[in-house]
Design an enzyme around this catalytic site. Structure first.
Site, PDB file in Angstrom:
ATOM      1  N   LEU A 218       0.855  -1.197   0.000  1.00  0.00           N
ATOM      2  CA  LEU A 218       0.000   0.000   0.000  1.00  0.00           C
ATOM      3  C   LEU A 218       0.877   1.229   0.000  1.00  0.00           C
ATOM      4  O   LEU A 218       1.783   1.331   0.819  1.00  0.00           O
ATOM      5  CB  LEU A 218      -0.828   0.060   1.291  1.00  0.00           C
ATOM      6  CG  LEU A 218      -2.010  -0.863   1.489  1.00  0.00           C
ATOM      7  CD1 LEU A 218      -2.579  -0.613   2.869  1.00  0.00           C
ATOM      8  CD2 LEU A 218      -3.070  -0.627   0.432  1.00  0.00           C
ATOM      9  N   HIS A 219       0.618   2.159  -0.898  1.00  0.00           N
ATOM     10  CA  HIS A 219       1.388   3.407  -0.837  1.00  0.00           C
ATOM     11  C   HIS A 219       0.672   4.608  -1.433  1.00  0.00           C
ATOM     12  O   HIS A 219       1.194   5.706  -1.431  1.00  0.00           O
ATOM     13  CB  HIS A 219       2.736   3.225  -1.524  1.00  0.00           C
ATOM     14  CG  HIS A 219       2.633   3.145  -3.018  1.00  0.00           C
ATOM     15  ND1 HIS A 219       2.195   2.022  -3.672  1.00  0.00           N
ATOM     16  CD2 HIS A 219       2.880   4.056  -3.985  1.00  0.00           C
ATOM     17  CE1 HIS A 219       2.201   2.237  -4.969  1.00  0.00           C
ATOM     18  NE2 HIS A 219       2.604   3.471  -5.195  1.00  0.00           N
TER      19      HIS A 219
END
Ligand code: UD1
Length: 375
Positions: A218-219
């Site tokens: 996740l980013h």
């Protein structure tokens, strides 16, 4: 003998490197062009950049603009200022950019104003969500490029809808899959040991076994930059890790936000949600290939899971890669769907799909055949 045409290839951030590697290799082998590799320095940590160059066998960049991290405006401006000097100096016949990062848009904007031919690989993808910085980069890049290489028919259609001449568009396939195919043997034989942020070493393949763990990345700013949103996702992941262990190689942005928002106890307390620093390409792909499922908000990994036919749960409202939904193993989900979707997968009802056309490991060769004709 006529002089070889100079083609500048731009690489800036981690997802660019898997696309540049097969192109550089093929350009060097084929010999018709003089390829010059410019790294903007948008990503600079060993784990986000040099490690990928080593593992993917990309030659050291001819020029590094060393722009580093900054706000979007400052980073884009720095790249443009420094890239203009490079173009004045080298006088390339063409500039080829890949993907949708700030380096992509900045270099195309610079080169096209200098009347240099511009080429975009991974053109035409659209999430139609302008809150995503990458969508702005895609739209800006495609508005001014001369030639478009696409990975799927929906991208061709988007470009035609935006007024492009079909003669400028070439659906040559997917360079990320070229990298995956070229590295399969290494991926299949690596031990994929992972150092967790808690300092513990684990080997998910040995410890849990193939198919007995999930993988998370996740980013996206929309998922990690606001405490309530990240908090809800973390809660969902933490609860789902009771069903099956999950390895979470975390992007520097995500690690920073977890820290800032006071959620570090999730990392420290050693549950079955196992946080590591970013992994190399080979280690990450080895974990992915053997994972039961992936939870992500990345663009490229939606494609890699489709090729590997591994259920992909994408924590986003939309995707610029709809072929991974219509043909592949990808599904868009909200945080509250995480646990029920994992339960479905564990009961054998995970989504499976097919490989889209031209995702066969031979895209770079097709792209260069076209470049020889059009440049
Ligand atoms: C960028 C791309 C995104 C891509 C992602 C992949 C844009 C607009 N975004 O987002 O499309 O999916 O890369 O990783 O171009 N940092 C480091 N080391 C590095 C690079 C960054 O620690 O080598 C940290 C910095 O604190 C920086 C933060 O990560 O502020 C975010 O980096 P940045 O390049 O601004 O955006 P990404 O989130 O990486």
């Amino acid at each position: 003998m006529p002089r070889k045409k100079k083609i500048v290839l731009v690489a800036g951030a981690r997802p660019n490197f898997m696309k540049i590697a097969p192109l550089m290799r093929e350009l060097k082998n084929q010999g018709s062009f003089n390829p010059i590799l410019v790294h903007t320095g948008q990503h600079y940590d060993d784990k986000m950049s040099s490690l990928f160059f080593r593992q993917l066998g990309i030659p050291a960049p001819d020029i590094n603009l060393e722009v580093g991290s900054a706000s979007h405006a400052v980073q884009t401006a720095r790249i443009m200022e420094r890239f203009e000097k490079v173009c004045l100096d080298i006088k390339p016949d063409a500039v080829l950019v890949v993907g949708d990062v700030n380096s992509t848009a900045a270099c195309v904007l610079t080169a096209s104003k200098m009347n240099i031919k511009t080429i975009h690989y991974e053109a035409g993808l659209r999430s139609f969500d302008r809150r995503m910085p990458e969508e702005i980069n895609r739209v800006v890049t495609d508005a001014i490029c001369d030639y478009f290489f696409t990975t799927s028919a929906d991208a061709d259609q988007n470009l035609v809808n935006e007024g492009k001449d079909p003669q400028q568009i070439f659906m040559c396939g997917n360079l990320m899959i070229d990298s995956l195919v070229a590295n399969l043997e290494k991926i299949e034989t690596t031990s994929a040991e992972v150092k967790l942020i808690s300092n513990q070493m684990i080997n998910p393949l040995g410890e849990f076994g193939a198919g007995n763990y999930g993988l998370v990345t996740l980013h996206r700013p929309s998922n990690v930059d606001e405490a309530p949103v990240l908090g809800e996702i973390m809660k969902a992941l933490d609860s789902a890790s009771e069903l099956i262990p999950m390895v979470f190689p975390a992007h520097p942005r995500t690690i920073d936000r977890i820290d800032t928002f006071g959620m570090k106890r999730l990392i420290d307390r050693g549950s079955d949600l196992l946080f590591s620093f970013p992994l190399g390409y080979i280690e990450f792909m080895a974990l992915l290939k053997n994972a039961r499922f992936l939870i992500t908000d990345s663009g490229g990994i939606q494609e890699e899971t489709t090729w590997l036919n591994i259920p992909c749960l994408t924590l986003r409202k939309n995707t610029e890669r709809p072929v991974t939904l219509t043909m592949g193993s990808n599904k868009l989900i909200d945080p509250e769907d995480v646990k029920p979707e994992i339960e479905r997968i564990l009961s054998g009802k995970g989504k499976s799909g097919q490989i889209p056309p031209n995702w066969d490991g031979k895209a770079a060769g097709r792209i260069i055949d076209v470049l020889i004709k059009v440049l």
